[in-house]
Design a protein around this motif. Structure first.
Motif, mmCIF file in Angstrom:
data_model
loop_
_atom_site.group_PDB
_atom_site.id
_atom_site.type_symbol
_atom_site.label_atom_id
_atom_site.label_comp_id
_atom_site.label_asym_id
_atom_site.label_seq_id
_atom_site.Cartn_x
_atom_site.Cartn_y
_atom_site.Cartn_z
ATOM 1 N N GLY A 44 0.799 -1.212 0.000
ATOM 2 C CA GLY A 44 0.000 0.000 0.000
ATOM 3 C C GLY A 44 0.831 1.261 0.000
ATOM 4 N N ARG A 47 -0.241 8.033 3.990
ATOM 5 C CA ARG A 47 0.493 9.143 4.585
ATOM 6 C C ARG A 47 1.907 8.739 4.961
ATOM 7 N NH1 ARG A 47 -3.019 9.254 9.420
ATOM 8 N NH2 ARG A 47 -2.560 7.110 8.870
ATOM 9 N N GLN A 48 2.083 7.480 5.327
ATOM 10 C CA GLN A 48 3.392 7.035 5.792
ATOM 11 C C GLN A 48 4.255 6.508 4.648
ATOM 12 O OE1 GLN A 48 3.251 5.510 9.557
ATOM 13 N NE2 GLN A 48 1.174 6.213 9.927
ATOM 14 N N ARG A 51 4.569 1.190 1.392
ATOM 15 C CA ARG A 51 4.699 0.066 2.317
ATOM 16 C C ARG A 51 4.506 -1.198 1.486
ATOM 17 N NH1 ARG A 51 4.411 0.502 7.371
ATOM 18 N NH2 ARG A 51 3.375 -1.485 7.506
ATOM 19 N N ASN A 62 1.507 -4.601 4.959
ATOM 20 C CA ASN A 62 0.168 -4.459 5.538
ATOM 21 C C ASN A 62 -0.599 -5.768 5.509
ATOM 22 O OD1 ASN A 62 0.650 -1.707 5.788
ATOM 23 N ND2 ASN A 62 -0.276 -1.231 3.808
ATOM 24 N N ALA A 89 0.322 2.823 10.812
ATOM 25 C CA ALA A 89 -0.182 2.888 9.451
ATOM 26 C C ALA A 89 -1.464 2.063 9.433
ATOM 27 C CB ALA A 89 0.841 2.325 8.473
ATOM 28 N N ALA A 90 -2.596 2.720 9.207
ATOM 29 C CA ALA A 90 -3.866 1.986 9.227
ATOM 30 C C ALA A 90 -4.994 2.855 8.681
ATOM 31 C CB ALA A 90 -4.222 1.545 10.649
ATOM 32 N N ILE A 91 -5.952 2.224 8.007
ATOM 33 C CA ILE A 91 -7.193 2.904 7.644
ATOM 34 C C ILE A 91 -8.362 1.968 7.955
ATOM 35 C CG2 ILE A 91 -6.149 4.275 5.792
ATOM 36 C CD1 ILE A 91 -7.588 2.380 3.811
ATOM 37 N N GLY E 35 -3.983 7.710 -1.518
ATOM 38 C CA GLY E 35 -3.472 6.456 -0.955
ATOM 39 C C GLY E 35 -4.095 5.290 -1.679
ATOM 40 N N HIS E 36 -3.521 4.113 -1.499
ATOM 41 C CA HIS E 36 -4.133 2.931 -2.089
ATOM 42 C C HIS E 36 -3.608 1.697 -1.384
ATOM 43 C CE1 HIS E 36 -0.345 3.373 -4.443
ATOM 44 N NE2 HIS E 36 -0.256 2.127 -4.024
ATOM 45 N N THR E 37 -4.297 0.591 -1.626
ATOM 46 C CA THR E 37 -3.881 -0.703 -1.111
ATOM 47 C C THR E 37 -3.884 -1.667 -2.286
ATOM 48 O OG1 THR E 37 -4.752 -0.265 1.088
ATOM 49 C CG2 THR E 37 -4.569 -2.574 0.465
ATOM 50 N N ILE E 66 -7.308 -1.183 -4.307
ATOM 51 C CA ILE E 66 -8.398 -0.577 -3.552
ATOM 52 C C ILE E 66 -8.000 0.853 -3.238
ATOM 53 C CG2 ILE E 66 -9.700 -0.655 -1.379
ATOM 54 C CD1 ILE E 66 -8.914 -3.623 -1.147
ATOM 55 N N ALA E 67 -8.868 1.800 -3.513
ATOM 56 C CA ALA E 67 -8.557 3.178 -3.109
ATOM 57 C C ALA E 67 -9.824 3.836 -2.587
ATOM 58 C CB ALA E 67 -7.981 3.970 -4.272
ATOM 59 N N ILE E 68 -9.690 4.518 -1.454
ATOM 60 C CA ILE E 68 -10.789 5.285 -0.884
ATOM 61 C C ILE E 68 -10.570 6.737 -1.291
ATOM 62 C CG2 ILE E 68 -12.030 5.847 1.254
ATOM 63 C CD1 ILE E 68 -11.708 2.861 0.891
ATOM 64 N N HIS E 104 -8.231 12.093 5.900
ATOM 65 C CA HIS E 104 -7.289 11.046 5.497
ATOM 66 C C HIS E 104 -7.419 10.697 4.017
ATOM 67 C CE1 HIS E 104 -5.116 7.280 7.218
ATOM 68 N NE2 HIS E 104 -4.653 7.572 6.039
ATOM 69 N N PHE E 105 -8.587 10.954 3.432
ATOM 70 C CA PHE E 105 -8.832 10.420 2.099
ATOM 71 C C PHE E 105 -9.132 11.518 1.064
ATOM 72 C CE2 PHE E 105 -10.096 7.423 5.337
ATOM 73 C CZ PHE E 105 -9.331 6.326 5.010
HETATM 74 N N1 LIG Z 1 -6.932 6.353 0.308
HETATM 75 C C1 LIG Z 1 -6.576 5.078 0.539
HETATM 76 N N2 LIG Z 1 -7.197 4.089 -0.137
HETATM 77 C C2 LIG Z 1 -6.867 2.795 0.069
HETATM 78 N N3 LIG Z 1 -5.921 2.404 0.942
HETATM 79 C C3 LIG Z 1 -5.264 3.357 1.648
HETATM 80 C C4 LIG Z 1 -5.549 4.716 1.489
HETATM 81 N N4 LIG Z 1 -4.755 5.424 2.322
HETATM 82 C C5 LIG Z 1 -3.996 4.506 2.978
HETATM 83 N N5 LIG Z 1 -4.299 3.265 2.594
HETATM 84 C C6 LIG Z 1 -3.729 1.989 3.077
HETATM 85 O O1 LIG Z 1 -3.514 2.069 4.468
HETATM 86 C C7 LIG Z 1 -2.121 1.911 4.772
HETATM 87 C C8 LIG Z 1 -1.771 2.835 5.902
HETATM 88 O O2 LIG Z 1 -2.078 4.139 5.496
HETATM 89 P P1 LIG Z 1 -1.354 5.392 6.132
HETATM 90 O O3 LIG Z 1 -1.602 5.269 7.612
HETATM 91 O O4 LIG Z 1 -2.019 6.564 5.480
HETATM 92 O O5 LIG Z 1 0.127 5.258 5.755
HETATM 93 C C9 LIG Z 1 -1.417 2.204 3.469
HETATM 94 O O6 LIG Z 1 -0.146 1.561 3.398
HETATM 95 C C10 LIG Z 1 -2.388 1.688 2.459
HETATM 96 O O7 LIG Z 1 -2.287 0.270 2.318
#
Ligand SMILES: Nc1ncnc2c1ncn2[C@@H]1O[C@H](COP(=O)(O)O)[C@@H](O)[C@H]1O
Ligand SMILES: Nc1ncnc2c1ncn2[C@@H]1O[C@H](COP(=O)(O)O)[C@@H](O)[C@H]1O
Ligand SMILES: Nc1ncnc2c1ncn2[C@@H]1O[C@H](COP(=O)(O)O)[C@@H](O)[C@H]1O
Ligand code: NA
Ligand code: NA
Ligand code: NA
Lengths: 105, 327, 327, 327, 105, 105
Positions: A44, A47-48, A51, A62, A89-91, E35-37, E66-68, E104-105
């Motif tokens: 993924g 923000r971080q 990964r 993840n 790191a989580a959503i 962001g994405h997964t 997957i993306a939100i 966050h999104f």
């Molecule tokens: N907008 C998004 N859509 C889908 N997955 C996301 C999104 N933002 C973050 N993620 C997933 O959540 C993990 C942690 O997000 P983050 O805490 O923003 O680094 C990332 O490594 C992605 O796998």
């Protein structure tokens, strides 16, 4: 067909770093979720940063957790997640689903 | 002696192992799609740890001396205390935050098994031997540094793991992580079966060691370079830390190793252990216990800077000094 | 000579390697659940390429002749031009669309490392040697064919990759794909460390070669047969192409190899390279650059028809002819 | 003789293989994160089956006797009938439901390849030989038990697979599962190429056997202990069954093996086959064909109880008795 | 519980062949997705037949992205996908989700 | 953007043990589903306890099947699943999605 009973539940999906997977599952259990599914290796970007689990310690990887549960439980989890997962790191997000066996979830 | 160091370093740089490491780094640098499946990398790591553990145990088979026990206890203390040195150095000389300094410190107190293994082959190729219990010293150095890292972080106001599951997870990591189990377990098995039992598995665990190490270092080259590329730009001060801290650790190891009366090879290996930084067990523990520390920092310093430094320059350097120190 | 070919072919068909390939194919044919984990297959491929590369480099260690450089340049040109032959043949003799013919052509200009490695073991078992730089010739033949395939497609009105990311991806594939890095890198390492350095890794990279090749060919048998089963029925003309094109390639290789003054073993190997078709690097590149070409076609022809043909019949045939051509 | 058994058992418990198994079990017991990637475990299993199959074939190369054919037929019948014994014992002495008893019975009629391989190394280390066709006997014992298990279940009112896809899947499993293909295929390859062909692959398939078996048993220790931990508490009666049934199987094997005129090593191995229980092929088949049977039960008994029992105690015991029975 | 604020977003899911994964991720980024997964190894079946990544070149394998994101971004991506992914094995669909941290999104 | 046509479909997701995956896919095909995506290695927890594919026979492992299809087909599958999957570890649920190419599903 039209007579098939429709039961509404919520699906909660959590993408989080693998390091806290056990922790997240324990949290779900305590909240009253009766089952879950885990996709264990997921890459993924957020923000971080990137990964993608490409390094030896695998801390940059993840997992994706899916749980079907009652609306109230799901909402509580969503609300608590803000505090609970702050440092990691989580959503988290919810989605409506229909199931056939309401006793199951 | 300088001539000595240079020739040792030259020979080291031109061994198949070091060249494989360089090849991997180059491949990642040009963004080749060369990729080791994760399962293969893990399988190789299991092999190396079991093999080095068993070799050490066989070398010690039959007897265990008070020398060995003393050396092992000392090694544990060194791992526990080195993070304090690293922490102080980071806080004084770089702008690292306290929580980052504590986490990085824990990495440098612990050890890198691949660095150790590379050093042991470097010695073997030069006909130098070392005490079997060096392996046990390595195993015992794996995790005390984690505890010290947490203590340093707590002193700076950062709590450790918050949930019961995380705490349990952390303690299992400290006491029974896979490397410790394989190193100590392999050591005990080697110690029990001795040379006759070892003969049965030597074609695999002994003869193939160098070749499989090549493969592993090829992958490590890829991994280290990817880590470097993906990382945010490091400040010169941090890079400097990742080059100076191994030298401090090596100095500690050279001094204590001589004081313990280790052989020349043993002193060189102990110095290498003190100089090396963990990049598997400790990151996993820190991520759980100190989530506010930045993983890009500690991974890049230990894997991207210190690891290649030790493999290419550190090992021959520490060996040359250990040789020169011979009474 | 025909008796010769038959006895060579017989010996080849009854070697453990060819039998393992047949076993794999049979397993897939009866839909056994025998399955090699993908990671193991990739690990084996990494091993084979590093080992063959290093062997070649050690054989050449010390000196590099103008002979070698000339041969390597010629090999690159052959890879660049063979797709034109294949394209013309496909358009004349089959109903393949232009874009499919271009994509298939690229596969036949490039090479199959496993076919080469199988041939090299076939020669070794018969006490025949070959020039170390054959490995470098193979590496250089990996990708020029991709460029020619794209030129042919463009001539027929098909654009190449559309996005910047796809173009970058494609060039990385052409210049630095994993096989090239391992073959060239291994070659250079072998060339640098020479026989003394190689001795350290020979128990792994040398002695185990045949055994690991068995395992790899077992998996290739499964993979090739699955590809054949999953594929849409091929027209007889296309199957014919996949049997004739290797013979054309081999003829080119036999002629040029002799003209270059290669040894008998070298001529046989160069013929094998020209006869073989890529099934890893080129499909990946074509999928990106020519998405309108049908992957089921090119994968089935190269992996399902030409690969087994070369392993079972081609290698002994080309070797027999190379022997007969000896001046 | 009891002294004999004890000394054999002692030697067995202190071999590197058994110690590696114990180490894995211990690691899982303390919940270490030591984990073998699944791909590595599968790769090791493929190696062991191909290697043991080929060794058997080479041993028999050249001739096949009526002795061999008779022994193979007898082995197939034993596998078919042993589930009846197990079923009767379970229904009489435990509270297992009929469908569970049928499923568990199928496991004990079939065999565990790793147990066999461990026993063969145990014999080799003692200079005892055995007939090459023992491998073929093992292959033939893999699956008849599945058919009997289904017959027993049907008699108790449980239908087999319901969909056409499941039935097809089941028959493929019975006839061509991966273990059978590798064992029989390896056997035939060894038989065809004989000693000269085998020489080419011996450094890999022969010399490394013990070492790779160590690695595999290390993983099996982890897997068996995890199975035990994850399982619901077993009733003492069920645990008793998992210790008594191997003894019954071994008695059958010792008797029939002597009657068939096998060598001492052959009798010991056949007894081991009869005593061992499947934990790969049969569970997969039962899950499809008898979904109402509880997988936690059959996996835990075969993998968590019987497998370690045979590895640690059974093998030396059966060997000692086979030796004592020598006419 | 009833007072927990609910923020609506769209989830876009893309199943595509792995060969174009980098390309798809670049496209998402350009469109403003933050962001994405990625689930990296996914099998499937569609108009282009079986795709189960069983062969050596692995071109017959899919990934699931997957993306939100905000509704307008998601709709634009859905619309553009028709043209953009025409030649490749790929499907795209949207779904409503609720999130707790709208920033966050 | 607002003029982009929106086509509604149902997404059916099935988490089931791998042993019956072929069977489930055959069932989908018979029901008229034209494509599917499979995430092949998935862990989980439900009424039948932990299922994380950690053992040698791998019977304790799940797969996740995703299929986009018409509402009537999805509802029929959901209804039939109760009977069809009774003996196995499995869950099924539906969810609304929007697609761009209605002919595709
Ligand atoms: N907008 C998004 N859509 C889908 N997955 C996301 C999104 N933002 C973050 N993620 C997933 O959540 C993990 C942690 O997000 P983050 O805490 O923003 O680094 C990332 O490594 C992605 O796998
Ligand atoms: N109806 C569908 N439901 C779920 N996934 C699908 C569907 N159709 C296609 N797919 C997935 O999308 C990939 C590409 O589809 P296609 O372009 O139709 O070959 C397939 O390999 C499947 O993984
Ligand atoms: N509430 C749930 N949410 C998500 N996945 C579930 C849930 N319940 C069961 N599962 C999944 O479905 C599989 C079979 O469930 P079961 O039949 O309840 O054992 C489990 O192993 C999980 O992967
Ligand atoms: Na250190
Ligand atoms: Na070619
Ligand atoms: Na048995």
């Amino acid at each position: 067909m039209s007579d098939a009973p429709v039961h509404r539940r919520k699906k909660i999906e959590i993408v989080c770093e693998r390091a806290i997977l056990d922790d997240v599952l324990e949290w779900l259990r305590e909240a009253g979720v009766t089952g879950h599914t885990v996709i264990p290796h997921v890459a993924g970007h957020g923000r971080q940063g990137r990964r993608d689990g490409d390094e030896a310690s695998r801390i940059l990887e993840n997992a994706l957790v899916i749980a079907i549960t009652r609306e109230d439980v799901a909402r509580r989890l969503l609300r608590d997640s803000v505090e609970r997962l702050r440092d990691f790191a989580a959503i988290v997000y919810l989605c409506d689903v229909e199931v056939a066996r309401p006793d199951h979830f | 002696m300088p001539a000595d160091i240079l020739s040792l370093a030259g020979a080291n740089l031109l061994s198949p192992m070091t060249l494989c490491f360089a090849l991997g780094a180059l491949a990642a640098f040009v963004r080749s799609d060369l990729e080791f499946p994760d399962a293969i990398a893990k399988g190789l790591a299991i092999y190396l740890m079991l093999a080095i553990g068993m070799k050490g145990g066989v070398a010690l088979a039959g007897g265990a001396s008070t020398d060995a026990i003393l050396a092992i206890v000392v090694a544990g203390f060194v791992s526990f205390l080195l993070p304090v040195v690293a922490y102080a150095l980071l806080r004084a000389a770089t702008r690292a935050a306290a929580v980052d300094a504590a986490a990085i410190g824990a990495h440098y107190g612990s050890v890198s098994v691949v660095t150790f293994v590379t050093a042991s082959e470097f010695l073997a190729a030069r006909g130098m031997t070392f005490e079997g219990y060096l392996v046990a010293m390595m195993a015992v150095m794996e995790t005390p540094a984690i505890v010290m890292g947490l203590l340093l972080a707590r002193r700076a106001g950062f709590a450790g793991p918050r949930s019961a599951a995380a705490t349990r997870h952390l303690w299992r990591e400290v006491l029974f992580n896979g490397s410790i189990v394989l190193l100590v377990g392999g050591f005990l098995i080697g110690w029990i079966v001795g040379a006759p039992g070892y003969a049965k598995v030597k074609p695999f665990l002994g003869d193939l060691f160098n070749g499989l190490l090549c493969l592993f270092l090829l992958d490590m080259g890829v991994v280290a370079m990817r880590q470097l590329r993906a990382a945010p730009a490091l400040s010169p001060a941090l890079v400097g830390f990742a080059l100076v801290q191994p030298l401090i650790g090596a100095a500690v190891g050279l001094g204590l190793g001589s004081a313990l009366g280790l052989s020349v090879g043993g002193v060189a290996l102990f110095a290498t252990l003190c100089a090396s930084a963990s990049y598997i067990a400790v990151p996993a523990a820190m991520r759980l216990a100190l989530p506010k520390a930045n993983p890009a920092l500690y991974l890049t310093l230990s894997l991207g800077v210190t690891f290649p430094f030790n493999v290419a320059i550190g090992i021959p350097l520490y060996t040359a000094i250990a040789t020169a120190l011979r009474p």
